[in-house]
Design an enzyme around this catalytic site. Structure first.
Site, PDB file in Angstrom:
ATOM      1  N   TRP A  46      24.143  44.497  31.535  1.00 48.80           N
ATOM      2  CA  TRP A  46      23.860  45.928  31.486  1.00 48.80           C
ATOM      3  C   TRP A  46      24.533  46.625  30.297  1.00 48.80           C
ATOM      4  O   TRP A  46      24.228  47.775  29.990  1.00 48.80           O
ATOM      5  CB  TRP A  46      24.252  46.609  32.795  1.00 48.80           C
ATOM      6  CG  TRP A  46      25.698  46.496  33.181  1.00 48.80           C
ATOM      7  CD1 TRP A  46      26.720  47.310  32.778  1.00 48.80           C
ATOM      8  CD2 TRP A  46      26.289  45.536  34.074  1.00 48.80           C
ATOM      9  NE1 TRP A  46      27.902  46.916  33.355  1.00 48.80           N
ATOM     10  CE2 TRP A  46      27.677  45.837  34.157  1.00 48.80           C
ATOM     11  CE3 TRP A  46      25.791  44.464  34.816  1.00 48.80           C
ATOM     12  CZ2 TRP A  46      28.555  45.091  34.949  1.00 48.80           C
ATOM     13  CZ3 TRP A  46      26.675  43.730  35.594  1.00 48.80           C
ATOM     14  CH2 TRP A  46      28.026  44.038  35.658  1.00 48.80           C
ATOM     15  N   TRP A 130      30.683  41.213  42.403  1.00 48.45           N
ATOM     16  CA  TRP A 130      30.902  42.067  43.576  1.00 48.45           C
ATOM     17  C   TRP A 130      29.591  42.493  44.226  1.00 48.45           C
ATOM     18  O   TRP A 130      29.436  42.483  45.448  1.00 48.45           O
ATOM     19  CB  TRP A 130      31.715  43.291  43.184  1.00 48.45           C
ATOM     20  CG  TRP A 130      32.001  44.211  44.326  1.00 48.45           C
ATOM     21  CD1 TRP A 130      31.429  45.413  44.588  1.00 48.45           C
ATOM     22  CD2 TRP A 130      32.928  43.979  45.404  1.00 48.45           C
ATOM     23  NE1 TRP A 130      31.934  45.959  45.745  1.00 48.45           N
ATOM     24  CE2 TRP A 130      32.866  45.087  46.263  1.00 48.45           C
ATOM     25  CE3 TRP A 130      33.799  42.935  45.702  1.00 48.45           C
ATOM     26  CZ2 TRP A 130      33.629  45.192  47.411  1.00 48.45           C
ATOM     27  CZ3 TRP A 130      34.571  43.037  46.855  1.00 48.45           C
ATOM     28  CH2 TRP A 130      34.487  44.154  47.690  1.00 48.45           C
ATOM     29  N   GLU A 170      32.672  36.633  46.001  1.00 48.61           N
ATOM     30  CA  GLU A 170      33.671  37.586  46.487  1.00 48.61           C
ATOM     31  C   GLU A 170      33.310  38.051  47.914  1.00 48.61           C
ATOM     32  O   GLU A 170      32.658  39.054  48.065  1.00 48.61           O
ATOM     33  CB  GLU A 170      33.754  38.773  45.537  1.00 48.61           C
ATOM     34  CG  GLU A 170      34.068  38.388  44.088  1.00 48.61           C
ATOM     35  CD  GLU A 170      34.127  39.598  43.163  1.00 48.61           C
ATOM     36  OE1 GLU A 170      34.460  40.727  43.626  1.00 48.61           O
ATOM     37  OE2 GLU A 170      33.816  39.441  41.989  1.00 48.61           O
ATOM     38  N   TYR A 171      33.791  37.375  48.941  1.00 50.21           N
ATOM     39  CA  TYR A 171      34.690  36.238  49.013  1.00 50.21           C
ATOM     40  C   TYR A 171      34.318  35.448  50.249  1.00 50.21           C
ATOM     41  O   TYR A 171      33.811  36.018  51.226  1.00 50.21           O
ATOM     42  CB  TYR A 171      36.163  36.685  49.151  1.00 50.21           C
ATOM     43  CG  TYR A 171      36.644  37.582  48.040  1.00 50.21           C
ATOM     44  CD1 TYR A 171      37.043  37.049  46.824  1.00 50.21           C
ATOM     45  CD2 TYR A 171      36.655  38.952  48.218  1.00 50.21           C
ATOM     46  CE1 TYR A 171      37.488  37.872  45.793  1.00 50.21           C
ATOM     47  CE2 TYR A 171      37.090  39.786  47.185  1.00 50.21           C
ATOM     48  CZ  TYR A 171      37.492  39.254  45.977  1.00 50.21           C
ATOM     49  OH  TYR A 171      37.903  40.069  44.967  1.00 50.21           O
ATOM     50  N   ASP A 240      42.417  45.532  39.769  1.00 50.96           N
ATOM     51  CA  ASP A 240      41.927  46.300  40.926  1.00 50.96           C
ATOM     52  C   ASP A 240      42.929  46.276  42.074  1.00 50.96           C
ATOM     53  O   ASP A 240      42.567  46.244  43.251  1.00 50.96           O
ATOM     54  CB  ASP A 240      40.563  45.790  41.410  1.00 50.96           C
ATOM     55  CG  ASP A 240      39.453  46.083  40.419  1.00 50.96           C
ATOM     56  OD1 ASP A 240      39.634  46.985  39.575  1.00 50.96           O
ATOM     57  OD2 ASP A 240      38.411  45.402  40.477  1.00 50.96           O
ATOM     58  N   PHE A 245      40.262  53.595  46.343  1.00 49.75           N
ATOM     59  CA  PHE A 245      40.328  53.071  47.706  1.00 49.75           C
ATOM     60  C   PHE A 245      41.754  53.059  48.262  1.00 49.75           C
ATOM     61  O   PHE A 245      41.961  52.694  49.423  1.00 49.75           O
ATOM     62  CB  PHE A 245      39.775  51.647  47.711  1.00 49.75           C
ATOM     63  CG  PHE A 245      40.295  50.803  46.567  1.00 49.75           C
ATOM     64  CD1 PHE A 245      41.515  50.161  46.651  1.00 49.75           C
ATOM     65  CD2 PHE A 245      39.569  50.707  45.386  1.00 49.75           C
ATOM     66  CE1 PHE A 245      42.000  49.414  45.592  1.00 49.75           C
ATOM     67  CE2 PHE A 245      40.040  49.942  44.321  1.00 49.75           C
ATOM     68  CZ  PHE A 245      41.261  49.299  44.419  1.00 49.75           C
TER      69      PHE A 245
END
Length: 428
Positions: A46, A130, A170-171, A240, A245
């Site tokens: 992308w 992800w 993942e995962y 991350d 989050f």
């Protein structure tokens, strides 16, 4: 005796646009190894759109591997390309519109041209990520699904002129899924070696890597020793660790834990690497992941504190490209104990956790001193160019500490469906 793929590779070098004066058998893609560090960069398909980052923009002479992402997985285990325009069809200025036959263009052609010009550069298809990883669970749980995954992935490798496959799952979430993953990797290794033999190359000519977690909840599920038997290297996603989050502002990619401000370091790379080593993964097979981005927090008074939101970001809220940092008006702080950096703008009450150039270089030195196999970057479009490149600065440190891994790529793909790739792009 040199196999037919080796002969074809020599012909590619003799008659291709980037011909070498005195090609040898090694130039045909036969496995060559030397002690040295890996430099592994993710290129995402992308990036060719809004970011306007093309394969030609990669620091190809600095990298040992490019991980091209991402391929997806269907309900029966079939691996397929996620954007055929970017991957196969996009025409670049040097591409003809009048070629005869079934031909490939897009990023795949451009990556192959980089391989011709840089024989130490290997390209690998990254599968999953992800977004697509939830599609792994069901098909990998059946023998038919695993076989379909292996067969379709290897078909893509031989069609697209790739040097290996990077599995970004993942995962696995249970012992059974972890066992299924081990079985998949074993079958994938067997399938790649069978293909190598069929085209006249030694076993091990094609690579397998995984993107692996740095959080205990995820890595403690994995059968690391079982996986390691089939892998050439591991790419530890050492980032991350904190973000939108989280409950508190925190470091995105710190090496060590903080004793004075534990809320700022919910995870750390050292703990993950120690666990991997204790469970059968050699540091020399592990690449430390480096984030080429920063995570932002707004409405906060500092590190390890509460926050009320995230910043605008470069392409998505809360995440800034490394090349955009530090933002105007922000002050940077480097912590040499944690190997972490952050910027803070008191007027905006905005904190951004990132790796400054100072911390980037400190991490490269840490990778050397702890015997790691190299570094991995997510993802290349966010780097600066020229003398300000984080990748270039870190590779310089790896190279000075004993040199980079030397292993020729493969240029001969006699079973590719694409005529121009099978001919090694003779007019390019």
């Amino acid at each position: 005796m040199v196999g037919r793929a080796a002969v074809a590779g020599l012909m590619c070098l003799l008659f291709g646009a980037h011909a070498l004066a005195l090609p040898t058998a090694e130039d045909a893609g036969l496995v060559t190894r030397a002690a040295g560090k890996r430099a592994v960069g993710y290129f995402v398909n992308w990036a060719v759109y809004g970011r306007n980052y093309q394969p030609q923009d990669l620091p190809a002479s600095k990298l040992t591997h490019v991980l091209y992402g991402f391929a997806n997985v269907n309900s029966t285990g079939g691996v397929y390309l996620s954007d055929e325009y970017a991957d196969l069809q996009k025409h670049y200025p040097t591409d003809s519109w009048n070629d005869v036959g079934n031909n490939v263009y897009g990023c795949i052609k451009q990556l192959f041209l980089l391989k011709k010009a840089n024989r130490n550069l290997k390209t690998m298809l990254s599968i999953g990520g992800w977004t697509y990883s939830p599609n792994f669970h069901a098909p990998l749980g059946t023998a038919a699904g695993r076989q379909q995954f292996v067969d379709s992935a290897i078909t893509l490798l031989k069609d697209l002129g790739l040097d290996g496959l990077d599995i970004d799952y993942e995962y696995p979430a249970s012992a059974q899924e972890a066992a299924d993953f081990v079985t998949l990797l074993k079958q994938l290794r067997q399938g790649l070696d069978a293909y190598s033999s069929r085209v006249g190359l030694p076993a091990g000519s094609f690579l397998i890597s995984v993107a692996s977690p740095a959080g205990p909840t995820n890595y403690e599920v994995m059968d690391m020793a079982g996986m390691d038997a089939s892998l050439d290297f591991w790419n530890l996603m050492a980032y991350d660790y904190a973000g939108s989050f989280s409950n508190l502002t925190g470091h995105d990619a710190n090496w060590a834990a903080s004793g004075s401000n534990p809320g700022s370091t919910p995870f750390n790379s050292q703990q993950a690497l120690d666990y991997y080593k204790a469970h059968g993964v050699s540091p020399a097979k592990t690449n430390l992941g480096i984030p080429l981005y920063g995570r932002s927090f707004t409405g906060t008074t500092g590190m390890g504190q509460t926050f009320s939101g995230v910043g605008q970001g470069s392409w998505e809220a809360g995440i800034y490209d490394w090349k955009a940092l530090p933002l105007a008006g922000a002050t940077n702080t480097d912590d040499d104990d944690l190997l972490a950096s952050w910027t803070y703008d008191s007027s905006k009450q905005e904190l951004i956790s990132w790796d400054s150039m100072h911390t980037m270089q400190a991490k490269a030195n840490k990778a050397v001193s702890t015997g790691l196999g190299g570094l991995m970057w997510w993802e290349t479009s966010a780097d600066r160019t020229g003398g300000d490149s984080a990748i270039s600065a870190q590779v310089a440190i790896l190279s000075a500490a004993g040199g980079m891994e030397q292993r020729n790529n493969v240029l001969s793909y006699p079973e590719s469906q694409y005529d121009n790739l099978k001919a090694c792009f003779p007019s390019s």
